[in-house]
Design an enzyme around this catalytic site. Structure first.
Site, PDB file in Angstrom:
ATOM      1  N   TYR A   1      -0.564 -24.995  19.730  1.00  0.00           N
ATOM      2  CA  TYR A   1      -1.394 -23.832  19.385  1.00  0.00           C
ATOM      3  C   TYR A   1      -2.231 -24.120  18.144  1.00  0.00           C
ATOM      4  CZ  TYR A   1      -3.014 -19.393  17.648  1.00  0.00           C
ATOM      5  OH  TYR A   1      -3.822 -18.386  17.182  1.00  0.00           O
TER       6      TYR A   1
ATOM      7  N   HIS B   1     -16.512 -15.154  15.086  1.00  0.00           N
ATOM      8  CA  HIS B   1     -15.769 -14.250  14.209  1.00  0.00           C
ATOM      9  C   HIS B   1     -16.620 -13.728  13.040  1.00  0.00           C
ATOM     10  CE1 HIS B   1     -12.450 -15.427  16.610  1.00  0.00           C
ATOM     11  NE2 HIS B   1     -11.500 -15.040  15.782  1.00  0.00           N
TER      12      HIS B   1
ATOM     13  N   ASN C   1      -8.121 -18.382   8.637  1.00  0.00           N
ATOM     14  CA  ASN C   1      -6.841 -17.704   8.854  1.00  0.00           C
ATOM     15  C   ASN C   1      -6.083 -17.629   7.535  1.00  0.00           C
ATOM     16  OD1 ASN C   1      -5.013 -16.401  10.425  1.00  0.00           O
ATOM     17  ND2 ASN C   1      -4.607 -18.123  11.794  1.00  0.00           N
TER      18      ASN C   1
ATOM     19  N   TYR D   1       1.043  17.749 -23.367  1.00  0.00           N
ATOM     20  CA  TYR D   1       1.628  16.582 -22.697  1.00  0.00           C
ATOM     21  C   TYR D   1       0.698  15.373 -22.700  1.00  0.00           C
ATOM     22  CZ  TYR D   1       5.401  19.473 -20.715  1.00  0.00           C
ATOM     23  OH  TYR D   1       6.485  20.279 -20.528  1.00  0.00           O
TER      24      TYR D   1
ATOM     25  N   ARG E   1       1.493  14.000 -26.130  1.00  0.00           N
ATOM     26  CA  ARG E   1       2.905  13.764 -26.412  1.00  0.00           C
ATOM     27  C   ARG E   1       3.518  12.751 -25.445  1.00  0.00           C
ATOM     28  NH1 ARG E   1       7.061  18.277 -25.642  1.00  0.00           N
ATOM     29  NH2 ARG E   1       5.175  19.506 -25.334  1.00  0.00           N
TER      30      ARG E   1
ATOM     31  N   PHE F   1      -0.390 -15.208   7.424  1.00  0.00           N
ATOM     32  CA  PHE F   1      -1.708 -14.589   7.248  1.00  0.00           C
ATOM     33  C   PHE F   1      -1.632 -13.068   7.086  1.00  0.00           C
ATOM     34  CE2 PHE F   1      -0.796 -15.505  11.761  1.00  0.00           C
ATOM     35  CZ  PHE F   1      -0.494 -14.213  12.162  1.00  0.00           C
TER      36      PHE F   1
ATOM     37  N   GLU G   1      -2.192  -8.925  18.256  1.00  0.00           N
ATOM     38  CA  GLU G   1      -2.068  -8.648  16.819  1.00  0.00           C
ATOM     39  C   GLU G   1      -1.788  -7.149  16.684  1.00  0.00           C
ATOM     40  OE1 GLU G   1      -5.860 -10.188  15.753  1.00  0.00           O
ATOM     41  OE2 GLU G   1      -5.283 -12.232  16.322  1.00  0.00           O
TER      42      GLU G   1
END
Length: 546
Positions: free
Chosen positions: A81, A111, A228, A312, A315, A361, A446
């Protein structure tokens, strides 16, 4: 003209400080190890261009060893792969050896689907460094030739044009990193940046030519290795963190100036109280406040007043600012690990001759951490805005309404507080956590993603809003001090007041307010506030103490 001169002053003050704290030329060494520090990226984050990358012999050897394993599988036409197959849902499609370069080219170009405004140049430069730092650890399998090409491109000032949006933060920052990789291949656009010159934006091919390089051709595994990873979200996160860390110190100094303007008490900053709480961030904040306010006659002059307690927002400064410091410290720990990590896939182990598919990734560590930082910065803005309200409200401050010299005729800083409130409310919308969101992609291959890039971008926007909120408090506190200026300030607040007045005159009546606000926030962002206070105070400027 006044605005231009103020910004010019801040720009050159920042450059002077950078020369003081860094050598003339910074070199980041790609060692192939895990020793990159966030401080190594500080100079790049401020826009400095005099940073170069070098590669050690040890790193070269690691890169070559990993590549040999890739070449072995390619030459033997093994099915692995990422090396000899398609990607994602198409992982089962075997690609012939002669088509492997085309496979990598197709992967990157297909991409490149980013949209929106481009990432800032300094963010892309950090991403370039981080991508190289991961690739040179010897677990990615790219050629040494490609590594050396990318280093030359960085050192010569090539900065890819990268659209900001399009990543869901798992399978890495695929789209933005593809735009970055495509520029090295001569596709898309790129900047050429050089010291003392305006950036040139042109086609990637022309940009490469301007620096004396030609587009690179990718071989097996290289396109996947380059896109990636989580370097885009990490780059935004690093830049946001470094500015947030500086803002922590500025916020303490500005709060001290507000305390003096409001004639408050320093009692809550007693170290005995901090010891009882047991929070290092609390203790550091109290120590900063005590030192900044040291020698203050303003506070002493008000010790016997009829006010029983401060609100506040005064303080609880050690509690709230301390909690923010604790959050920032956690962010530092996570980011320091992440910037040294290998985040592509599959991962190569040359010593055992293994190629392992995993999920490095996935950007969840960055996503959750940036959500935490966003909440912390929101809180810092909220308490700062409340102190601004204390300063401008005549029923609370015992000063003229909205700090105007002639209330009624003059509005003073009335709408500056409105802007501060608006930014705080916008922060609350932006602080909705990105890390709890997910949406399946790539035909459900995914099926869980991090939204880490969203989280980092939101954190940066919240940071920028918070810088404005704190700078508005600083404007109002400095104006408040004008109403009791005959009394001596603390040693740190005196330096801060002098700095503000060196670029922003006191209000003598209403005027065009925008230049004052821009000058004030630039004093915060440039680091001038911290440097001014540090002239007389030794402050907790880093969160390493936690």
């Amino acid at each position: 003209k006044a605005t231009v001169s103020v910004l010019y002053w801040c720009h050159h003050r920042k450059k002077d400080m950078m020369r003081h704290t860094h050598p003339l030329l910074q070199r980041i060494v790609l060692t192939g190890g895990r020793n990159l520090k966030l401080s190594d990226l500080d100079r790049v984050s401020t826009g400095a261009l005099d940073v170069t990358l070098t590669l050690t012999d040890e790193s070269r050897a690691k890169v070559k060893e990993a590549r040999e394993l890739v070449d072995h599988h390619v030459n033997n036409e093994n099915v692995v792969y990422g090396l000899t197959t398609g990607f994602g849902k198409l992982k089962s499609v075997v690609i012939s050896r002669e088509n492997l370069p085309k496979l990598q080219e197709n992967l990157v170009l297909s991409h490149c689907c980013g949209v929106g405004a481009p990432m800032p140049i300094e963010e892309v430069r950090i991403a370039q460094i981080l991508r190289l730092y991961g690739l040179t650890q010897g677990h990615s399998g790219i050629r040494l030739e490609l590594v050396e090409f990318m280093i030359r491109c960085f050192n010569k000032g090539l900065v890819p044009f990268v659209p900001r949006k399009g990543s869901v933060g798992a399978s890495g920052d695929l789209s933005p990193l593809s735009h970055m990789a495509a520029a090295y291949m001569g596709h898309g656009k790129a900047y050429v940046v050089q010291e003392g010159k305006s950036p040139i934006l042109t086609t990637a091919t022309e940009a490469l030519g301007l620096i004396g390089e030609r587009p690179i051709k990718l071989e097996a595994k290289e396109g996947l290795a380059m896109i990636n990873g989580t370097e885009i979200m990490k780059a935004t996160a690093v830049l946001t963190f470094l500015r947030a860390e500086r803002l922590m110190v500025s916020a303490d100094a500005v709060a001290a100036l507000s305390l003096e303007a409001l004639l408050g008490t320093a009692t809550p900053f007693d170290d005995r109280l901090a010891a009882l709480k047991g929070c290092p961030g609390h203790r550091a904040t109290s120590a900063n406040m005590r030192e900044i306010l040291e020698d203050s006659e303003v506070l002493k002059s008000h010790e016997d007043c009829d006010r029983v307690q401060d609100p506040y927002s005064l303080r609880c400064i050690p509690i709230v600012h301390g909690a923010v410091k604790t959050a920032v410290s956690h962010v530092r720990d996570v980011l320091e690990r992440e910037i040294n990590s290998v985040t592509d896939n599959p991962i190569i182990f040359p010593s055992t001759q293994e190629i392992v598919s995993a999920g490095h990734f996935h950007g969840m560590p960055i996503s959750m951490t940036m959500d935490y930082l966003s909440c912390a910065l929101c809180t810092l803005a909220n308490i700062s805005e409340r102190r601004t309200e204390q300063l401008v409200n005549p029923d609370l401050s015992r000063m003229p309404g909205f700090l105007a010299p002639n209330p009624g005729l003059d509005s003073g800083y009335m709408i500056a507080q409105v802007t501060s409130a608006a930014l705080c409310s916008e922060n609350k919308v932006l602080a909705h956590p990105a890390s709890v969101d997910t949406i399946p992609t790539s035909a459900n291959q995914e099926d869980h993603v991090s939204m880490g890039t969203h989280a980092a971008r939101k954190a940066r926007e919240i940071l920028e809003n918070t810088e404005h909120v704190v700078s508005i408090e600083m404007l109002c506190a400095a104006q408040g001090r004008e109403f009791n200026k005959g009394v001596r300030e603390g040693k740190g607040t005196r330096k801060l007041q002098e700095l503000v007045r060196s670029v922003i005159p006191p209000l003598q009546g209403d005027r065009f307010t925008y230049p004052d606000m821009e000058a004030a926030v630039e004093l915060i962002r440039s680091g001038a506030v911290n440097e001014a206070v540090k002239e007389t105070c030794t402050l907790q400027t880093k969160m390493d103490f936690i």
